[in-house]
Design a protein around this motif. Sequence first.
Motif, mmCIF file in Angstrom:
data_model
loop_
_atom_site.group_PDB
_atom_site.id
_atom_site.type_symbol
_atom_site.label_atom_id
_atom_site.label_comp_id
_atom_site.label_asym_id
_atom_site.label_seq_id
_atom_site.Cartn_x
_atom_site.Cartn_y
_atom_site.Cartn_z
ATOM 1 N N GLY A 321 0.668 -1.204 0.134
ATOM 2 C CA GLY A 321 -0.069 -0.078 0.041
ATOM 3 C C GLY A 321 0.843 1.286 0.164
ATOM 4 N N PHE A 322 1.838 1.346 0.805
ATOM 5 C CA PHE A 322 2.825 2.258 0.878
ATOM 6 C C PHE A 322 3.473 2.737 -0.499
ATOM 7 C CE2 PHE A 322 7.333 3.795 1.224
ATOM 8 C CZ PHE A 322 7.099 5.124 1.742
ATOM 9 N N THR A 323 4.105 1.570 -1.322
ATOM 10 C CA THR A 323 4.212 1.522 -2.650
ATOM 11 C C THR A 323 3.598 2.367 -3.460
ATOM 12 O OG1 THR A 323 6.102 0.063 -1.872
ATOM 13 C CG2 THR A 323 5.803 0.541 -4.341
ATOM 14 N N ASP A 324 2.487 1.809 -3.491
ATOM 15 C CA ASP A 324 1.290 2.042 -4.649
ATOM 16 C C ASP A 324 0.976 3.496 -4.633
ATOM 17 O OD1 ASP A 324 1.427 -0.299 -5.579
ATOM 18 O OD2 ASP A 324 -0.489 -1.079 -4.445
ATOM 19 N N LEU A 330 6.360 10.238 -6.313
ATOM 20 C CA LEU A 330 7.941 10.536 -6.625
ATOM 21 C C LEU A 330 8.220 10.498 -8.187
ATOM 22 C CD1 LEU A 330 9.290 7.846 -4.332
ATOM 23 C CD2 LEU A 330 9.413 10.323 -4.133
ATOM 24 N N GLY A 331 7.205 10.635 -9.014
ATOM 25 C CA GLY A 331 7.305 10.565 -10.477
ATOM 26 C C GLY A 331 8.113 9.309 -11.042
ATOM 27 N N LEU A 332 7.680 8.167 -10.487
ATOM 28 C CA LEU A 332 8.323 6.954 -10.875
ATOM 29 C C LEU A 332 7.514 6.101 -11.709
ATOM 30 C CD1 LEU A 332 10.708 5.891 -7.913
ATOM 31 C CD2 LEU A 332 11.543 6.896 -9.937
ATOM 32 N N GLY A 337 12.313 -0.436 -10.461
ATOM 33 C CA GLY A 337 12.928 -1.466 -9.596
ATOM 34 C C GLY A 337 12.943 -0.882 -8.268
ATOM 35 N N PRO A 338 13.164 -1.804 -7.319
ATOM 36 C CA PRO A 338 13.584 -1.514 -5.868
ATOM 37 C C PRO A 338 14.577 -0.362 -5.513
ATOM 38 C CG PRO A 338 13.229 -3.775 -6.059
ATOM 39 C CD PRO A 338 13.483 -3.478 -7.363
ATOM 40 N N GLU A 339 15.698 -0.489 -6.318
ATOM 41 C CA GLU A 339 16.749 0.422 -6.122
ATOM 42 C C GLU A 339 16.499 1.897 -6.412
ATOM 43 O OE1 GLU A 339 20.213 -0.756 -8.074
ATOM 44 O OE2 GLU A 339 20.551 -2.699 -7.057
ATOM 45 N N ALA A 340 15.633 1.968 -7.375
ATOM 46 C CA ALA A 340 15.064 3.236 -8.052
ATOM 47 C C ALA A 340 14.225 3.703 -6.946
ATOM 48 C CB ALA A 340 14.551 3.349 -9.135
ATOM 49 N N LYS A 341 13.101 3.014 -6.422
ATOM 50 C CA LYS A 341 12.291 3.543 -5.464
ATOM 51 C C LYS A 341 13.054 3.916 -4.273
ATOM 52 C CE LYS A 341 8.609 0.807 -7.117
ATOM 53 N NZ LYS A 341 7.721 -0.431 -7.043
ATOM 54 N N VAL A 342 14.019 3.021 -3.709
ATOM 55 C CA VAL A 342 14.578 3.277 -2.432
ATOM 56 C C VAL A 342 15.430 4.699 -2.659
ATOM 57 C CG1 VAL A 342 16.310 2.573 -0.803
ATOM 58 C CG2 VAL A 342 14.643 0.915 -1.556
ATOM 59 N N ASP A 343 16.250 4.750 -3.828
ATOM 60 C CA ASP A 343 16.946 6.055 -3.993
ATOM 61 C C ASP A 343 15.816 7.239 -3.869
ATOM 62 O OD1 ASP A 343 19.063 4.650 -3.895
ATOM 63 O OD2 ASP A 343 19.325 4.364 -5.939
ATOM 64 N N ALA A 344 14.777 7.124 -4.567
ATOM 65 C CA ALA A 344 14.015 8.370 -4.810
ATOM 66 C C ALA A 344 13.461 8.778 -3.301
ATOM 67 C CB ALA A 344 12.888 8.004 -5.611
ATOM 68 N N ILE A 345 13.120 7.858 -2.526
ATOM 69 C CA ILE A 345 12.337 7.903 -1.134
ATOM 70 C C ILE A 345 13.412 8.634 -0.226
ATOM 71 C CG2 ILE A 345 11.435 6.789 0.791
ATOM 72 C CD1 ILE A 345 10.072 4.893 -0.979
ATOM 73 N N GLY A 350 15.169 12.328 3.094
ATOM 74 C CA GLY A 350 16.283 12.682 3.801
ATOM 75 C C GLY A 350 16.809 11.465 4.815
ATOM 76 N N GLN A 351 16.030 10.405 4.481
ATOM 77 C CA GLN A 351 16.437 9.398 5.454
ATOM 78 C C GLN A 351 17.492 8.483 4.688
ATOM 79 O OE1 GLN A 351 14.685 8.237 8.421
ATOM 80 N NE2 GLN A 351 13.676 10.210 8.510
ATOM 81 N N ALA A 352 18.231 7.529 5.743
ATOM 82 C CA ALA A 352 19.273 6.730 5.121
ATOM 83 C C ALA A 352 18.550 5.813 4.238
ATOM 84 C CB ALA A 352 20.051 6.282 6.285
ATOM 85 N N ALA A 353 19.290 5.615 3.033
ATOM 86 C CA ALA A 353 18.875 4.550 2.223
ATOM 87 C C ALA A 353 18.788 3.071 2.777
ATOM 88 C CB ALA A 353 19.628 4.518 0.881
ATOM 89 N N PHE A 354 19.646 2.751 3.696
ATOM 90 C CA PHE A 354 19.841 1.606 4.424
ATOM 91 C C PHE A 354 18.294 1.381 5.205
ATOM 92 C CE2 PHE A 354 21.361 -2.224 6.350
ATOM 93 C CZ PHE A 354 21.097 -2.120 7.703
#
Length: 387
Positions: A321-324, A330-332, A337-345, A350-354
């Motif tokens: 639900g959060f991802t949808d 985010l304009g994605l 893919g997961p990496e693109a979503k994590v980097d954009a968020i 400003g949160q750490a990507a990890f």
Amino acid sequence: MNLATAPEKGSASTSPTAASLWRGGRGILLVALIVVVSAVVGVLLGGGSGESRPLDPADTSLSGGKGLTQLLRAHDVEVRRVTSVAEAEAADSGESTLLLSDTSFLTEAEARRLGALSADRLVVGAQRYQELLAPGVSSAETVRTRSREPRCALRAAAGAGSAYMGGAVFTAPPGATGCYPAGGAPTLVRYPDGDRTITVVGDGRFMTNLRLAEDGNAALAMNLAGAKPSLIWLTAPETTEGPVPGEQSFSELIPGGVRWAVVQLAVVVFLLALWQGRRLGPVVAERLPVVVRAAETVEGRARLYRARHARDRAAAALRAGFTDRVTPRLGLPSAAGPEAKVDAIAGRTGQAAFHVAAALYGPPPADEAGLVALATYLDMLERQVRE
């Protein structure tokens, strides 16, 4: 006026009318018409099933020998179906049994060639060229085929027990063993002929698919036909003859008007189906009797997850639900893919990507406290992305 017999004003007659009889019986008439048309069309257009070939190792009909073939092969006996004397001669290896159930298609010269083979011989019934295929055995009468006891010391018959035997009865040559007697004469004869063993049975129906499972028929058939590692099963060749010149087929004997009547009946049935078929009207919108709030649905599903300790499914639902909801902000694209979503968020909040990756794609929470912490963290991320 007699009030007891006077009809009441406005009363309707309860006797059936022609219209009510038609409404009540048209369904039955339609079914009967369809049955008649189907029967006529089946007779006119349906071809008959393949003709059965008695004691053919490839025939699966009641009179065929497919069942015995499968039993023999299951006991490592090679069954070779041949339709000519040349094929039988090529298959003769010296460790074979030749089964003859029909010799009507053979010539005398071919019967002599079969008689010269080194294979043991199993002759079914009083065949043509009997003196060439089973020398010394003669048959003068036939008896009713039924279940009979072996009444002999032949191991193949005594071990099988009672069998469906009869047909021709034989006069056995000296040194022969006779079994399954009928009126004092045997219906099974076995005797040595040089290095070969010749067996003659009066009726072969105990080997057919219909009788194989009765009495000791299967055991007797196996003992007689499977005595050697290879069985050469000679059957009549399949004929491909056409109709006899001058004769008319069944379809040619049907008058042309009958075919036209069948076509007309088919059209009538089709029109009746269209007339009586159910017609769907416009969609009717109805008010639901109960309106359930979305929050109650969410709470009910959450209680089910909690009752089943399905923290993994609950976490998956929260993350999906959060991802949808966040991906379009985010304009994605939805296929990102997961990496693109994590980097954009991470870049937006400003949160750490990890930490973002662990929240979205990490293992499911180990307890309910972890599930609550995950939900809180996702709410915080969504709020920061929205702001």
